[in-house]
Each structure stands twice: as structure tokens, then as C-alpha cells.
Scaffold this motif. Structure first.
Motif, PDB file in Angstrom:
ATOM      1  N   ALA A 107      25.627  45.921  29.998  1.00  0.00           N
ATOM      2  CA  ALA A 107      26.145  47.121  29.352  1.00  0.00           C
ATOM      3  C   ALA A 107      27.085  47.908  30.247  1.00  0.00           C
ATOM      4  CB  ALA A 107      24.980  48.018  28.933  1.00  0.00           C
ATOM      5  N   ILE A 108      28.093  48.494  29.617  1.00  0.00           N
ATOM      6  CA  ILE A 108      29.005  49.407  30.287  1.00  0.00           C
ATOM      7  C   ILE A 108      28.751  50.800  29.733  1.00  0.00           C
ATOM      8  CG2 ILE A 108      31.418  50.055  30.658  1.00  0.00           C
ATOM      9  CD1 ILE A 108      32.142  47.109  30.344  1.00  0.00           C
ATOM     10  N   LEU A 109      28.464  51.744  30.595  1.00  0.00           N
ATOM     11  CA  LEU A 109      28.218  53.123  30.193  1.00  0.00           C
ATOM     12  C   LEU A 109      29.354  54.000  30.702  1.00  0.00           C
ATOM     13  CD1 LEU A 109      25.326  51.790  30.124  1.00  0.00           C
ATOM     14  CD2 LEU A 109      24.441  54.066  30.596  1.00  0.00           C
ATOM     15  N   THR A 110      29.828  54.871  29.849  1.00  0.00           N
ATOM     16  CA  THR A 110      30.873  55.811  30.247  1.00  0.00           C
ATOM     17  C   THR A 110      30.337  57.220  30.157  1.00  0.00           C
ATOM     18  OG1 THR A 110      32.641  54.352  29.456  1.00  0.00           O
ATOM     19  CG2 THR A 110      33.182  56.677  29.771  1.00  0.00           C
ATOM     20  N   VAL A 111      30.477  57.976  31.223  1.00  0.00           N
ATOM     21  CA  VAL A 111      30.088  59.380  31.241  1.00  0.00           C
ATOM     22  C   VAL A 111      31.357  60.217  31.258  1.00  0.00           C
ATOM     23  CG1 VAL A 111      28.876  61.222  32.472  1.00  0.00           C
ATOM     24  CG2 VAL A 111      27.937  58.892  32.458  1.00  0.00           C
ATOM     25  N   LEU A 112      31.532  61.045  30.244  1.00  0.00           N
ATOM     26  CA  LEU A 112      32.698  61.922  30.135  1.00  0.00           C
ATOM     27  C   LEU A 112      32.346  63.278  30.727  1.00  0.00           C
ATOM     28  CD1 LEU A 112      33.630  61.089  26.420  1.00  0.00           C
ATOM     29  CD2 LEU A 112      34.470  59.968  28.507  1.00  0.00           C
ATOM     30  N   GLY A 113      32.989  63.632  31.817  1.00  0.00           N
ATOM     31  CA  GLY A 113      32.684  64.879  32.500  1.00  0.00           C
ATOM     32  C   GLY A 113      32.049  64.605  33.850  1.00  0.00           C
ATOM     33  N   ARG A 131      30.976  54.090  34.322  1.00  0.00           N
ATOM     34  CA  ARG A 131      32.298  54.652  34.586  1.00  0.00           C
ATOM     35  C   ARG A 131      32.212  56.162  34.400  1.00  0.00           C
ATOM     36  NH1 ARG A 131      35.022  50.642  30.279  1.00  0.00           N
ATOM     37  NH2 ARG A 131      35.018  48.679  31.463  1.00  0.00           N
ATOM     38  N   LEU A 132      32.673  56.909  35.392  1.00  0.00           N
ATOM     39  CA  LEU A 132      32.643  58.365  35.338  1.00  0.00           C
ATOM     40  C   LEU A 132      34.065  58.879  35.152  1.00  0.00           C
ATOM     41  CD1 LEU A 132      30.861  60.892  35.579  1.00  0.00           C
ATOM     42  CD2 LEU A 132      31.175  60.780  38.065  1.00  0.00           C
ATOM     43  N   TRP A 133      34.294  59.559  34.035  1.00  0.00           N
ATOM     44  CA  TRP A 133      35.644  60.034  33.702  1.00  0.00           C
ATOM     45  C   TRP A 133      35.723  61.551  33.771  1.00  0.00           C
ATOM     46  CZ3 TRP A 133      37.250  63.439  29.922  1.00  0.00           C
ATOM     47  CH2 TRP A 133      38.643  63.524  29.705  1.00  0.00           C
ATOM     48  N   SER A 134      36.859  62.056  34.245  1.00  0.00           N
ATOM     49  CA  SER A 134      37.143  63.492  34.201  1.00  0.00           C
ATOM     50  C   SER A 134      38.626  63.678  33.911  1.00  0.00           C
ATOM     51  CB  SER A 134      36.772  64.177  35.521  1.00  0.00           C
ATOM     52  OG  SER A 134      37.723  63.881  36.523  1.00  0.00           O
ATOM     53  N   LYS A 175      41.224  56.012  27.759  1.00  0.00           N
ATOM     54  CA  LYS A 175      41.241  54.717  27.066  1.00  0.00           C
ATOM     55  C   LYS A 175      40.555  53.639  27.890  1.00  0.00           C
ATOM     56  CE  LYS A 175      44.433  51.248  25.215  1.00  0.00           C
ATOM     57  NZ  LYS A 175      45.877  50.892  24.986  1.00  0.00           N
ATOM     58  N   ASP A 176      40.869  53.594  29.182  1.00  0.00           N
ATOM     59  CA  ASP A 176      40.260  52.595  30.058  1.00  0.00           C
ATOM     60  C   ASP A 176      38.785  52.908  30.316  1.00  0.00           C
ATOM     61  OD1 ASP A 176      42.632  51.217  30.251  1.00  0.00           O
ATOM     62  OD2 ASP A 176      43.247  52.197  32.111  1.00  0.00           O
ATOM     63  N   ALA A 177      38.453  54.188  30.338  1.00  0.00           N
ATOM     64  CA  ALA A 177      37.081  54.595  30.647  1.00  0.00           C
ATOM     65  C   ALA A 177      36.094  54.134  29.575  1.00  0.00           C
ATOM     66  CB  ALA A 177      37.004  56.107  30.808  1.00  0.00           C
ATOM     67  N   ALA A 213      36.655  51.643  27.293  1.00  0.00           N
ATOM     68  CA  ALA A 213      36.877  50.271  26.842  1.00  0.00           C
ATOM     69  C   ALA A 213      35.599  49.439  26.951  1.00  0.00           C
ATOM     70  CB  ALA A 213      37.986  49.631  27.674  1.00  0.00           C
ATOM     71  N   ASP A 214      35.142  48.894  25.828  1.00  0.00           N
ATOM     72  CA  ASP A 214      33.953  48.042  25.753  1.00  0.00           C
ATOM     73  C   ASP A 214      32.652  48.758  26.134  1.00  0.00           C
ATOM     74  OD1 ASP A 214      35.485  45.779  24.996  1.00  0.00           O
ATOM     75  OD2 ASP A 214      36.012  45.459  27.097  1.00  0.00           O
ATOM     76  N   ALA A 215      32.665  50.075  26.174  1.00  0.00           N
ATOM     77  CA  ALA A 215      31.451  50.821  26.530  1.00  0.00           C
ATOM     78  C   ALA A 215      30.459  50.797  25.370  1.00  0.00           C
ATOM     79  CB  ALA A 215      31.795  52.258  26.891  1.00  0.00           C
ATOM     80  N   SER A 216      29.211  50.488  25.674  1.00  0.00           N
ATOM     81  CA  SER A 216      28.175  50.486  24.643  1.00  0.00           C
ATOM     82  C   SER A 216      27.486  51.829  24.533  1.00  0.00           C
ATOM     83  CB  SER A 216      27.143  49.400  24.933  1.00  0.00           C
ATOM     84  OG  SER A 216      26.601  49.554  26.231  1.00  0.00           O
ATOM     85  N   LEU A 217      27.690  52.686  25.551  1.00  0.00           N
ATOM     86  CA  LEU A 217      27.105  54.024  25.536  1.00  0.00           C
ATOM     87  C   LEU A 217      28.147  54.997  26.070  1.00  0.00           C
ATOM     88  CD1 LEU A 217      24.140  54.973  24.836  1.00  0.00           C
ATOM     89  CD2 LEU A 217      23.858  55.328  27.278  1.00  0.00           C
ATOM     90  N   ILE A 218      28.466  56.023  25.295  1.00  0.00           N
ATOM     91  CA  ILE A 218      29.444  57.027  25.705  1.00  0.00           C
ATOM     92  C   ILE A 218      28.713  58.366  25.784  1.00  0.00           C
ATOM     93  CG2 ILE A 218      31.594  58.210  25.128  1.00  0.00           C
ATOM     94  CD1 ILE A 218      32.406  55.683  23.566  1.00  0.00           C
ATOM     95  N   VAL A 219      28.569  58.868  26.996  1.00  0.00           N
ATOM     96  CA  VAL A 219      27.816  60.097  27.243  1.00  0.00           C
ATOM     97  C   VAL A 219      28.792  61.244  27.461  1.00  0.00           C
ATOM     98  CG1 VAL A 219      26.092  61.224  28.691  1.00  0.00           C
ATOM     99  CG2 VAL A 219      26.002  58.743  28.345  1.00  0.00           C
ATOM    100  N   SER A 220      28.673  62.282  26.651  1.00  0.00           N
ATOM    101  CA  SER A 220      29.549  63.443  26.789  1.00  0.00           C
ATOM    102  C   SER A 220      28.825  64.551  27.558  1.00  0.00           C
ATOM    103  CB  SER A 220      29.975  63.975  25.420  1.00  0.00           C
ATOM    104  OG  SER A 220      30.646  65.217  25.564  1.00  0.00           O
TER     105      SER A 220
END
Length: 316
Positions: A10-16, A36-39, A47-49, A51-58
Motif C-alpha cells: 500500500a501507498i499512503l499519502t498524508v496531505l499536510g 508520502r508526505l505532501w505540503s 498529482k505525484d503525491a 498517484a496509486d495511493a490506497s489511503l489519502i489522509v487529510s
């Protein structure tokens, strides 16, 4: 759906990438997930953050949720992706909660609310804590539970996302009131009475908006209320304490590190309560104080001089 959230793939993306977002990213990383941690100010594009993420955490602030959600609608989201809302607050434009914004933007994806008595500095230090993940999609909630649960962070599921989210949102306003109480040295009796009556107020608002009353007696309600109202780590508590010391709101906000969501929430909550004709006496005094219409002492006097009434739970 839970099969798509596994530590081996799994790929997880955290926004913030603030304190809370970083803590959540670290918890998932320790559990073996690729994170992946995005800010907004980072080098990784949105878009890259995702990509293919199964969990997107805001974990972005409430003021940024709508903008980020709109940007994400232009990106390719994995069909089975789960959205997790870890933001506390009310949108000043629409009066909606963060999860309501996410669900409206992505109606075909499950949305899970993560909320509880979670002071990020303590969790970052490895101190034990617990939280709640709530959703009408219990499979999605269970998947998120497995992502973050560990020996130092216990995660419970709950089928009431509305109550879970409102508990974490409304308590920030109350924490400002409790900060005032402590700042004025009003004592333990006054503080206990304030927190107890404030919980009743939170339940009144929550049940009117579709939440279950029992949720407010759990971790995301009473638990979060106690943590935020009894710790100097709470930015909302610091706001109330500073105002009680005679400092201006602008001065206090400049002193604290991070965002005190209760300031914005108080203004939105009073408007929401007015539209729905819900009595919010404690929150209303906080609103008046934050808008420089009364002093801290006058706020206390206004609450103490209210009409006498029974305490019964069903009468509020």
C-alpha cells in the motif's frame, strides 16, 4: 476494500506536513507502510503525491480543505482509495465539516474520520494514546484502524462519523473557555462545572445535526475535551489563558505555534447554531470574547447569571 490497504504494497499519502500530519505519517511508516508526505511548500506535486495511493489522509487546516479537495478532483485517484479526514473545524463558507467536504467532492469513495484526545507532541514522544476512526463504511474504518494501530497508539472504530468529527471540532471552542477559567484563577469547582455543562452543549449541537449522543461520552468527545482542556500543549487553551491575562487576540495568536482552530470554529458555530436555533451559551460567550465584545470577566458573569433550570439530560 480493506485488501487494498496492506503494508507490503500500500501507498499512503498524508496531505499536510504540520505537526499532526507528520505524526500520522510516522505512525504508518513504523507499521511498514510506504508513506508520502505532501505540503503546499514541498517539492512533491499533489498529482505525484496521490498517484496509486490506497489511503489519502487529510491533515490540512480547515481553511485549506476545500481548495485541496478541488485540486484533487483534477488528479487521478485510485478507484478503491479511502479518504481519511484528520482535520478539526468547520468551513467558514459552507458551515460544513471537513469530512462532508471530502464526501461531497468524492461521493464514490469511503470517507473515514480520525479524531480523539491526540496531542501531537505527546504522540511524537512515544507516549501512549488512543483515537477513533469512524465511518458509515465499517470495512473502510477497520482498514484505517490497522494502518495506524500500534503498541503506543490504540485505535477504535465507530459507526458515527458525524459525532466523532463534531466532538473533536466543538471541544476546541470549549478549550478556549477553560483557558479563560484557569487564566482568571477561578478554581477547580468552576472548571469542573464549565467542562460538564460544555459537554451537554456539545451533545445538544451534535444530536441536532444527526450525531449519536453516546459518541460524545467516548474518546472523540469527552476524551478529547478533557485532553484539550487540561493541557498547556493545547493551542486553544493557550488562547483563552492569554486573553484572561489581558492580552489581545492578535498578540496571543502571534505567540502560539500553529493554528488554534477554536477561533474560527467559534464564529462558524454561532452562525450554524443561529440557523438551527440551537442554544450554545458557553460557545456564544467565547464568540463574544474573541470578537472583542466582552471581557473575560464579563463572559464568566454572563454564564453565572443565566436563568435557573433543572439539570436533567433530556431538557438541556
Amino acid at each position: 476494500m480493506s485488501d487494498s490497504v496492506r503494508s507490503d504494497s500500500a501507498i499512503l499519502t498524508v496531505l499536510g506536513a504540520g505537526a499532526w500530519g507528520t505524526v500520522l505519517a510516522n505512525l504508518a511508516t513504523r507499521n511498514g507502510y510506504q508513506v508520502r508526505l505532501w505540503s503546499r511548500h514541498g517539492v512533491l506535486s499533489l498529482k505525484d503525491a496521490i498517484a496509486d495511493a490506497s489511503l489519502i489522509v487529510s491533515a490540512v487546516s480547515i481553511k485549506g480543505v476545500t481548495d485541496v479537495a478541488e485540486q484533487l478532483r483534477e488528479c487521478a485517484i485510485a478507484p478503491s482509495a479511502i479518504f481519511v479526514s484528520a482535520t478539526k473545524g468547520l468551513d467558514p463558507m459552507t458551515l460544513r465539516t471537513p469530512s462532508q467536504i471530502w464526501q461531497a467532492s468524492f461521493p464514490h469513495h469511503p470517507v473515514v474520520v480520525l479524531s480523539g484526545p491526540n496531542l501531537s507532541k505527546e504522540i511524537d514522544q512515544g507516549l501512549p494514546a488512543a483515537t477513533v476512526v469512524a465511518s458509515t463504511d465499517l470495512t473502510a474504518a477497520a482498514a484505517v484502524q490497522r494502518v495506524f494501530a500500534c503498541d503506543r497508539f490504540r485505535v477504535y472504530t465507530n459507526p458515527d462519523p458525524v459525532g466523532t468529527e463534531l466532538g473533536g471540532t466543538l471541544k476546541n471552542v470549549i478549550a478556549i473557555a477553560v483557558g479563560v477559567c484557569d487564566g482568571l484563577n477561578l478554581g477547580t469547582n468552576a472548571k469542573a462545572a464549565l467542562i460538564t455543562r460544555a459537554l451537554t452543549e456539545m451533545i445538544r449541537v451534535g444530536t441536532h445535526l444527526g450525531a449519536e449522543a453516546e459518541t460524545f461520552f467516548g474518546l472523540s468527545g469527552l476524551g478529547d475535551l478533557l485532553a484539550t482542556c487540561n493541557s498547556s500543549l493545547s493551542r486553544n487553551y493557550q488562547v483563552g489563558y492569554g486573553l484572561a491575562q489581558g492580552k489581545s487576540l492578535a498578540h496571543v495568536l502571534n505567540e502560539i505555534q500553529g493554528t488554534a482552530e477554536g477561533v474560527n470554529t467559534a464564529n462558524v458555530l454561532v452562525e450554524l447554531a443561529h440557523q438551527h436555533q440551537i442554544a450554545v451559551p458557553v460557545s456564544y460567550q467565547v464568540y463574544l470574547l474573541l470578537n472583542n465584545k466582552i471581557t473575560p470577566v464579563q463572559a464568566v458573569e454572563a454564564l453565572m447569571e443565566r436563568d435557573l433550570k433543572p439539570e436533567q439530560f433530556n431538557r438541556f
